[in-house]
Design an enzyme around this catalytic site. Structure first.
Site, PDB file in Angstrom:
ATOM      1  N   GLY A  39       0.845  -1.184   0.000  1.00 48.84           N
ATOM      2  CA  GLY A  39       0.000   0.000   0.000  1.00 48.84           C
ATOM      3  C   GLY A  39       0.881   1.234   0.000  1.00 48.84           C
ATOM      4  CD  GLN A  44       3.851   5.577   2.586  1.00 49.50           C
ATOM      5  OE1 GLN A  44       2.810   5.086   2.180  1.00 49.50           O
ATOM      6  NE2 GLN A  44       4.878   4.833   2.987  1.00 49.50           N
ATOM      7  CB  CYS A  92       6.097   1.730   6.935  1.00 46.80           C
ATOM      8  SG  CYS A  92       5.563   3.275   6.179  1.00 46.80           S
ATOM      9  CG  LEU A  93       6.701   0.892   0.799  1.00 42.16           C
ATOM     10  CD1 LEU A  93       5.893   1.293  -0.418  1.00 42.16           C
ATOM     11  CD2 LEU A  93       7.729  -0.164   0.447  1.00 42.16           C
ATOM     12  CG  HIS A 134       0.377   0.925   7.588  1.00 44.01           C
ATOM     13  ND1 HIS A 134       1.429   0.491   8.366  1.00 44.01           N
ATOM     14  CD2 HIS A 134       0.931   1.709   6.615  1.00 44.01           C
ATOM     15  CE1 HIS A 134       2.555   1.001   7.878  1.00 44.01           C
ATOM     16  NE2 HIS A 134       2.284   1.730   6.812  1.00 44.01           N
ATOM     17  CD  GLU A 135      -0.874   2.144   3.061  1.00 44.97           C
ATOM     18  OE1 GLU A 135      -0.347   3.276   2.949  1.00 44.97           O
ATOM     19  OE2 GLU A 135      -0.202   1.101   3.133  1.00 44.97           O
ATOM     20  CG  HIS A 138       1.273   6.677   5.772  1.00 44.72           C
ATOM     21  ND1 HIS A 138       2.530   7.006   6.213  1.00 44.72           N
ATOM     22  CD2 HIS A 138       1.310   5.348   5.522  1.00 44.72           C
ATOM     23  CE1 HIS A 138       3.301   5.926   6.217  1.00 44.72           C
ATOM     24  NE2 HIS A 138       2.590   4.900   5.802  1.00 44.72           N
TER      25      HIS A 138
HETATM   26 NI    NI Z   1       3.418   2.991   5.560  1.00 46.63          NI
END
Ligand code: NI
Length: 168
Positions: A39, A44, A92-93, A134-135, A138
């Site tokens: 995701g 991000q 997480c990226l 989670h998304e 952000h």
């Molecule tokens: Ni993340």
């Protein structure tokens, strides 16, 4: 992590079906695919808008994860359906190389808009519910390490050696 653009409360999208929104979503899909994520949220990639994408994970890479449909979710609203929480590993990226054990609501309903501005809602649980939370975190400037309760369960992916956990 450490970039102040990840800590903002992002702005709602006000215009749908625009070339700008299509270009943003393409950037997000490319980034997510390139980094092999589960995701991605617009902050991000430095974009201050309430847009997330998730889903499309292959069964071979995430054997324990049930299928989550490829989703574009804009201006989301999340409502937990009970007090029940579930803890699970997240990555997480924006926090590369690390994993943490994170509590989330187990069941929730979410609503929002697709890229054409059509409203939809879903009732989900378990892994799908975790990914959405989670998304959407952000979009409020929250990274998963901020939700970890037991920092003994936070570490480097290659040391923890957890199978089948995606970056989000
Ligand atoms: Ni993340």
């Amino acid at each position: 992590m450490g970039d102040p653009r990840l800590l903002r409360v992002a702005q709602p999208v006000t215009r749908f079906a625009t070339p700008q929104l299509a270009a943003l979503l393409q950037d997000m899909r490319d980034t997510m695919a390139h980094l092999d994520g589960a995701g991605l949220a617009a902050p991000q990639i430095g974009v201050d808008l309430r847009v997330v994408i998730f889903g499309g994970m292959s069964n071979s890479r995430y054997p324990d994860a049930p299928a989550v449909p490829d989703t574009v979710l804009i201006n989301p609203e999340l409502v937990p359906l009970s007090d029940e929480e579930e803890e699970g590993w997240e990555g997480c990226l924006s926090v590369p190389g690390l994993r943490g054990w994170v509590p989330r609501w187990r069941c929730l309903r979410y609503a929002g808009f697709d890229e054409a501005g059509r409203r939809f809602e879903r009732t989900v649980e378990d892994f799908h519910a975790r990914v959405v939370q989670h998304e959407c975190d952000h979009l409020d400037g929250v990274l998963y390490p901020m939700r970890i309760r037991d920092f003994r369960l936070f570490g480097f992916t290659d040391v923890l050696n957890i199978p089948g956990v995606a970056d989000e």
